[in-house]
Design an enzyme around this catalytic site. Structure first.
Site, short mmCIF file in Angstrom:
data_model
loop_
_atom_site.label_atom_id
_atom_site.label_comp_id
_atom_site.label_asym_id
_atom_site.label_seq_id
_atom_site.Cartn_x
_atom_site.Cartn_y
_atom_site.Cartn_z
N ASP A 179 7.44 40.13 50.23
CA ASP A 179 7.16 39.23 49.11
C ASP A 179 7.62 39.90 47.82
O ASP A 179 7.49 41.13 47.69
CB ASP A 179 5.66 38.91 49.03
CG ASP A 179 5.38 37.56 48.38
OD1 ASP A 179 5.79 37.38 47.22
OD2 ASP A 179 4.75 36.71 49.02
N GLY B 217 3.67 34.35 44.91
CA GLY B 217 2.53 34.93 45.61
C GLY B 217 1.75 35.85 44.68
O GLY B 217 2.20 36.22 43.59
N ASP C 1 12.83 40.54 47.34
CA ASP C 1 13.26 39.16 47.18
C ASP C 1 14.05 38.76 48.43
O ASP C 1 15.11 39.33 48.70
CB ASP C 1 14.14 39.05 45.93
CG ASP C 1 14.67 37.65 45.67
OD1 ASP C 1 14.51 36.77 46.54
OD2 ASP C 1 15.26 37.44 44.60
N VAL C 2 13.56 37.78 49.19
CA VAL C 2 14.20 37.45 50.46
C VAL C 2 15.57 36.82 50.30
O VAL C 2 16.31 36.69 51.28
CB VAL C 2 13.31 36.52 51.32
CG1 VAL C 2 12.01 37.18 51.70
CG2 VAL C 2 13.08 35.17 50.63
N LEU D 86 7.99 32.15 55.70
CA LEU D 86 7.21 31.23 54.87
C LEU D 86 7.63 31.27 53.41
O LEU D 86 7.16 30.43 52.62
CB LEU D 86 5.71 31.59 54.94
CG LEU D 86 5.05 31.73 56.31
CD1 LEU D 86 3.56 31.99 56.15
CD2 LEU D 86 5.28 30.50 57.18
N THR E 36 16.30 30.13 47.93
CA THR E 36 15.34 30.68 48.90
C THR E 36 15.46 29.95 50.23
O THR E 36 15.40 30.57 51.30
CB THR E 36 13.91 30.57 48.36
OG1 THR E 36 13.81 31.27 47.12
CG2 THR E 36 12.92 31.17 49.34
N TYR F 138 13.14 20.93 46.72
CA TYR F 138 12.27 21.41 47.80
C TYR F 138 12.61 20.72 49.11
O TYR F 138 12.76 21.37 50.15
CB TYR F 138 10.81 21.17 47.42
CG TYR F 138 9.80 21.76 48.38
CD1 TYR F 138 9.79 23.12 48.67
CD2 TYR F 138 8.85 20.95 49.00
CE1 TYR F 138 8.85 23.65 49.54
CE2 TYR F 138 7.92 21.48 49.87
CZ TYR F 138 7.93 22.83 50.15
OH TYR F 138 7.00 23.36 51.01
N LYS G 218 14.42 22.68 52.44
CA LYS G 218 13.79 22.75 53.75
C LYS G 218 14.64 22.05 54.81
O LYS G 218 14.70 22.51 55.98
CB LYS G 218 12.39 22.13 53.70
CG LYS G 218 11.40 22.93 52.87
CD LYS G 218 11.16 24.33 53.45
CE LYS G 218 10.02 25.04 52.75
NZ LYS G 218 9.77 26.38 53.32
N THR H 273 -1.56 21.43 53.40
CA THR H 273 -2.56 22.42 53.78
C THR H 273 -3.35 22.82 52.55
O THR H 273 -2.80 22.94 51.46
CB THR H 273 -1.88 23.65 54.40
OG1 THR H 273 -1.20 23.25 55.60
CG2 THR H 273 -2.88 24.73 54.75
#
Length: 341
Positions: free
Chosen positions: A53, A58, A78-79, A95, A114, A167, A171, A197
């Site tokens: 992360d 986060g 940073d992914v 995630l 991302t 977004y 995805k 969620t």
């Protein structure tokens, strides 16, 4: 020192528990709301977890329960940039992504990168380690659905250039890339489409409907309902969502799987329920409906029940009560901004 967290009593099957015990797992987005709950559950089952992360959305405090756990390590990274994890890896949960309307509204390009470069890097790691990877997608891939409830075979009704598209399309691209890796790179892939969620650790100012209403009710502010409030949501408590993620990871399922609670409620009903549970005298005010806001959202979870043996266990009243209790106990955060969606 070893983790002292109690073993969860969540319906995990013996086979799932055995598969997770002594495994080594990478979780991107580990400091996020969902990621932090997943890390705790994995460690409770005996997995060693490497969290990844950059703390852009986060929060480090989400991982406070793991500060002294020998089985957890955090890689600040940073992914969207390539990364390496040394040693064996059995599972990867990808995630990482801005997930709230406030976050992806402020970071539209980063959200897309991302979903593209971040997912590519997570899949590349899984390929290198010959690990099973669970890529987190979302009910947003269905857009404003013309099919109800939404089955995994439904291709969606998405505006590719609207404000929510950063977004949605991030995805949808992530799903396509995951499927391609599964077909051509011999990677053991899984795609989970997560429906709304909620639970403890949601940021009270991120614009999502449950933390928005709770924060407003506890502060005695009017609850801001978008439109007339007749739009529906299907809300799944975080413990149930985590159980679904683990059930999918330890299965052989390769097709996309909906994880969510099929109990459907209108946004206006939800506002009334939260006022009652908090004992709040807050009024309700109505604001304009955001562009491309889905009118109905409810998962068909037949595949999850049949292929994973999974079904949600926590009813809405109990889950909201636990979320409200956590919000009351939490340190007050910045003032809430935005409408509830």
């Amino acid at each position: 020192m070893p983790s002292t967290m109690p073993l969860p009593n969540d319906g995990c099957t013996p086979a799932q528990a055995v598969a997770l015990r002594s495994s080594r797992t990478v979780v991107t987005g580990a400091a996020g709301f969902l990621g932090s709950h997943l890390c705790e559950r994995l460690i409770a089952y005996g997995s060693h977890v490497v969290g990844v992360d950059d703390l852009s959305t986060g929060r480090g405090e989400n991982l406070a329960a793991l500060d002294e756990a020998d089985a957890f390590e955090l890689l600040l990274h940073d992914v969207t940039l390539p990364f390496h994890v040394s040693g064996q890896v059995d599972y990867v949960f990808h995630l990482a992504s801005p997930a709230s309307p406030l976050d992806y509204g402020k970071q539209p390009v980063r959200t897309l990168v991302t979903g593209s470069a971040g997912t590519l890097n997570a899949l590349t790691l899984a390929a290198q380690k010959q690990a099973r990877i669970v890529v987190a997608s979302t009910s947003e891939v269905y857009g404003d659905p013309l099919e109800h409830p939404q089955r995994e075979s439904y291709w969606g009704n998405v505006n590719p250039v609207g404000p929510r598209s950063v977004y949605d399309e991030a995805k949808r691209y992530a799903e396509a890339l995951t499927a391609a890796f599964g077909r051509t790179a011999q990677v053991d892939t899984a795609i989970v489409r997560i429906f709304n969620t909620y639970g403890p650790r949601m940021r009270p100012y991120d614009g999502r409907v449950v933390p928005t209403f709770i924060a407003q009710a506890l502060a005695g502010q009017p609850l801001t309902v978008a439109g007339d409030g007749s739009q529906t949501r299907s809300l799944c408590f975080v413990d149930d969502t985590v159980s679904g993620l683990l059930a999918l990871a330890t299965s052989g399922e390769r097709e996309p799987v909906n994880i969510g609670n099929p109990h459907e409620i209108t946004v206006l009903q939800l506002a009334d329920m939260i006022r009652e549970l908090t004992g709040s005298a807050s009024s309700i005010t109505h604001t304009p409906l955001p562009a491309d806001d889905p009118r109905r959202r409810c998962p068909d979870i037949t595949r999850a029940r049949q292929a994973l043996g999974w079904t949600p266990l926590v009813d809405l009243s109990a889950g909201l009560s636990r979320t409200i209790d956590a919000a009351r106990a939490a340190t007050a955060g910045p003032a809430l901004a935005g409408d509830a969606r």
